[in-house]
Structures are given as structure tokens and as C-alpha cells.
Design an enzyme around this catalytic site. Structure first.
Site, PDB file in Angstrom:
ATOM      1  N   ASP A  82       4.352  13.067  -7.151  1.00 34.41           N
ATOM      2  CA  ASP A  82       3.661  14.278  -7.591  1.00 34.41           C
ATOM      3  C   ASP A  82       4.417  15.449  -6.958  1.00 34.41           C
ATOM      4  O   ASP A  82       5.530  15.263  -6.430  1.00 34.41           O
ATOM      5  CB  ASP A  82       2.163  14.236  -7.246  1.00 34.41           C
ATOM      6  CG  ASP A  82       1.883  14.329  -5.753  1.00 34.41           C
ATOM      7  OD1 ASP A  82       2.854  14.328  -4.961  1.00 34.41           O
ATOM      8  OD2 ASP A  82       0.711  14.409  -5.372  1.00 34.41           O
ATOM      9  N   CYS A  93       3.676  10.494  -2.951  1.00 34.71           N
ATOM     10  CA  CYS A  93       2.782  11.648  -3.043  1.00 34.71           C
ATOM     11  C   CYS A  93       2.596  12.173  -1.624  1.00 34.71           C
ATOM     12  O   CYS A  93       3.393  11.846  -0.741  1.00 34.71           O
ATOM     13  CB  CYS A  93       1.469  11.321  -3.759  1.00 34.71           C
ATOM     14  SG  CYS A  93       0.285  10.280  -2.887  1.00 34.71           S
ATOM     15  N   THR A 152       0.229  11.666   0.758  1.00 34.44           N
ATOM     16  CA  THR A 152      -0.088  10.593   1.705  1.00 34.44           C
ATOM     17  C   THR A 152       0.392   9.230   1.232  1.00 34.44           C
ATOM     18  O   THR A 152       0.401   8.276   2.018  1.00 34.44           O
ATOM     19  CB  THR A 152      -1.615  10.484   1.885  1.00 34.44           C
ATOM     20  OG1 THR A 152      -2.181  10.229   0.584  1.00 34.44           O
ATOM     21  CG2 THR A 152      -2.196  11.758   2.478  1.00 34.44           C
ATOM     22  N   HIS A 185       5.351 -11.055   2.484  1.00 33.15           N
ATOM     23  CA  HIS A 185       4.059 -11.726   2.320  1.00 33.15           C
ATOM     24  C   HIS A 185       3.332 -11.353   1.028  1.00 33.15           C
ATOM     25  O   HIS A 185       2.576 -12.162   0.504  1.00 33.15           O
ATOM     26  CB  HIS A 185       3.146 -11.404   3.505  1.00 33.15           C
ATOM     27  CG  HIS A 185       3.519 -12.146   4.751  1.00 33.15           C
ATOM     28  ND1 HIS A 185       2.695 -12.238   5.848  1.00 33.15           N
ATOM     29  CD2 HIS A 185       4.656 -12.810   5.087  1.00 33.15           C
ATOM     30  CE1 HIS A 185       3.295 -12.945   6.797  1.00 33.15           C
ATOM     31  NE2 HIS A 185       4.495 -13.295   6.368  1.00 33.15           N
ATOM     32  N   HIS A 210       2.165 -17.904   0.888  1.00 28.33           N
ATOM     33  CA  HIS A 210       1.970 -16.527   0.420  1.00 28.33           C
ATOM     34  C   HIS A 210       1.943 -16.464  -1.106  1.00 28.33           C
ATOM     35  O   HIS A 210       1.288 -15.601  -1.683  1.00 28.33           O
ATOM     36  CB  HIS A 210       3.070 -15.624   0.975  1.00 28.33           C
ATOM     37  CG  HIS A 210       3.125 -15.653   2.465  1.00 28.33           C
ATOM     38  ND1 HIS A 210       2.078 -15.219   3.253  1.00 28.33           N
ATOM     39  CD2 HIS A 210       4.079 -16.108   3.317  1.00 28.33           C
ATOM     40  CE1 HIS A 210       2.399 -15.389   4.521  1.00 28.33           C
ATOM     41  NE2 HIS A 210       3.602 -15.935   4.590  1.00 28.33           N
TER      42      HIS A 210
HETATM   43  C1  RB5 Z   1      -1.781  16.643  -3.327  1.00 23.57           C
HETATM   44  O1  RB5 Z   1      -2.248  17.769  -2.692  1.00 23.57           O
HETATM   45  C2  RB5 Z   1      -2.240  15.376  -2.583  1.00 23.57           C
HETATM   46  O2  RB5 Z   1      -3.621  15.238  -2.703  1.00 23.57           O
HETATM   47  C3  RB5 Z   1      -1.525  14.160  -3.102  1.00 23.57           C
HETATM   48  O3  RB5 Z   1      -0.162  14.355  -2.974  1.00 23.57           O
HETATM   49  C4  RB5 Z   1      -1.819  12.851  -2.413  1.00 23.57           C
HETATM   50  O4  RB5 Z   1      -1.699  12.974  -1.030  1.00 23.57           O
HETATM   51  C5  RB5 Z   1      -3.038  12.151  -2.836  1.00 23.57           C
HETATM   52  O5  RB5 Z   1      -3.324  11.030  -2.423  1.00 23.57           O
END
Ligand code: RB5
Length: 153
Positions: free
Chosen positions: A18, A75, A77, A108, A143
Site C-alpha cells: 500500500d 504495508c 505493519t 515449517h 510439517h
Molecule cells: C496505513 O495507514 C496502514 O493502516 C497500513 O499500511 C497497514 O499498517 C495496515 O495494516
């Protein structure tokens, strides 16, 4: 590239992110190309705000259809985009944070998609994760039975 790699040189790998993962996507894309893969960049093309489910689902469909052997998602996180990808039954997307989680996700879990968070993982570590993920074979054995159960088998 390791001879053990589960994706052979020349095979296709998809990458998507993203807006939060856009910059790291560019870095990892270059690394994948240097590793000898044909990289399918599913976007986005810049840091304009987008919705991570659209890109996670798009990559998951490519993997599930067999158009690419594996995928990489980024993304902020790594959480949202991996959740999105894992809604596709044939996808096993692993959110990795370090060398050990990258290695174990392959050894695994036979993960076919690596997800990483650009806001929580340093670039150098993300690159280590990428190399480790693609260099680590699935161990099989006990596994394999567990991974089969992930597919409802
Ligand atoms: C975008 O602001 C953020 O929410 C996205 O990149 C991600 O971390 C969502 O899980």
C-alpha cells in the site's frame, strides 16, 4: 541464490504494497530482480493513499492461480495486507519480523507469501528476511501434515 530456494531463478514472483509500504516495495523489488526472479509489480505506482486489502487480494489471486510462484507484500505493519492475502485459501502469507520468523515461515509453514511492515521493520532487516525466506526450503515430514490441515485436508 541458494540451490535450496523454493522458487528457481527465472520463475515469477509478485510484489505489492500500500502507500505505507511503497518505498520498501521498491527496495525489495530490486533485490528480487537481483536474485534472478521475474518480478510482477502489482502496485501501487506511487505513495498516493490506497487501501491495503485491494493489493493484498490482488497478489493472492496471482499466487492462487499459479501465475506466480510466490509473493511479497508490504504495508505499514504488514498486518492488514497479510490478513487480506490469507483470505485466499491457497495462500499462506507469513508476517515476518526477523531472520528466524522468515526462516520458520518457510521451513515449517511452507509460506508462499512473505509480508513485512515498513513502519515496524528496518529496511536492512526486511532485506535479510527476503533473502532468508527465498533461500529456505520447506522441511516437509510432520510439517506437511499440518500444512495440509490449513487447506482443510
Ligand atoms: C496505513 O495507514 C496502514 O493502516 C497500513 O499500511 C497497514 O499498517 C495496515 O495494516
Amino acid at each position: 541464490m541458494s540451490d535450496n530456494s523454493f522458487v528457481a531463478a527465472g520463475e515469477a514472483v509478485a510484489i505489492a504494497s500500500d502507500h505505507a509500504g511503497f518505498a520498501l516495495k521498491s527496495v525489495l523489488k530490486s533485490d528480487l530482480e537481483a536474485m534472478g526472479y521475474g518480478v510482477v509489480d502489482l502496485g501501487p505506482k506511487d505513495e498516493t493513499s490506497v487501501d491495503y486489502p485491494d493489493f493484498g487480494q490482488s497478489l493472492a489471486r496471482e499466487v492462487a492461480a499459479g501465475y506466480v510462484k510466490a509473493g511479497v507484500l508490504v504495508c505499514g505493519t504488514g498486518i492488514g495486507i497479510s490478513i487480506a492475502a490469507n483470505r485466499e485459501p491457497k495462500v499462506r502469507a507469513a508476517l515476518v519480523h526477523n531472520k528466524e520468523t522468515a526462516k520458520m515461515s518457510r521451513a515449517h509453514n511452507d509460506a508462499n507469501v512473505m509480508a513485512v511492515g515498513a513502519r515496524v521493520t528496518e529496511e536492512d532487516m526486511a532485506r535479510v528476511c527476503l533473502k532468508t525466506f527465498f533461500a529456505t526450503p520447506f522441511e516437509g515430514g510432520r510439517h506437511a501434515r499440518r500444512v495440509d490441515k490449513l487447506s482443510g485436508n
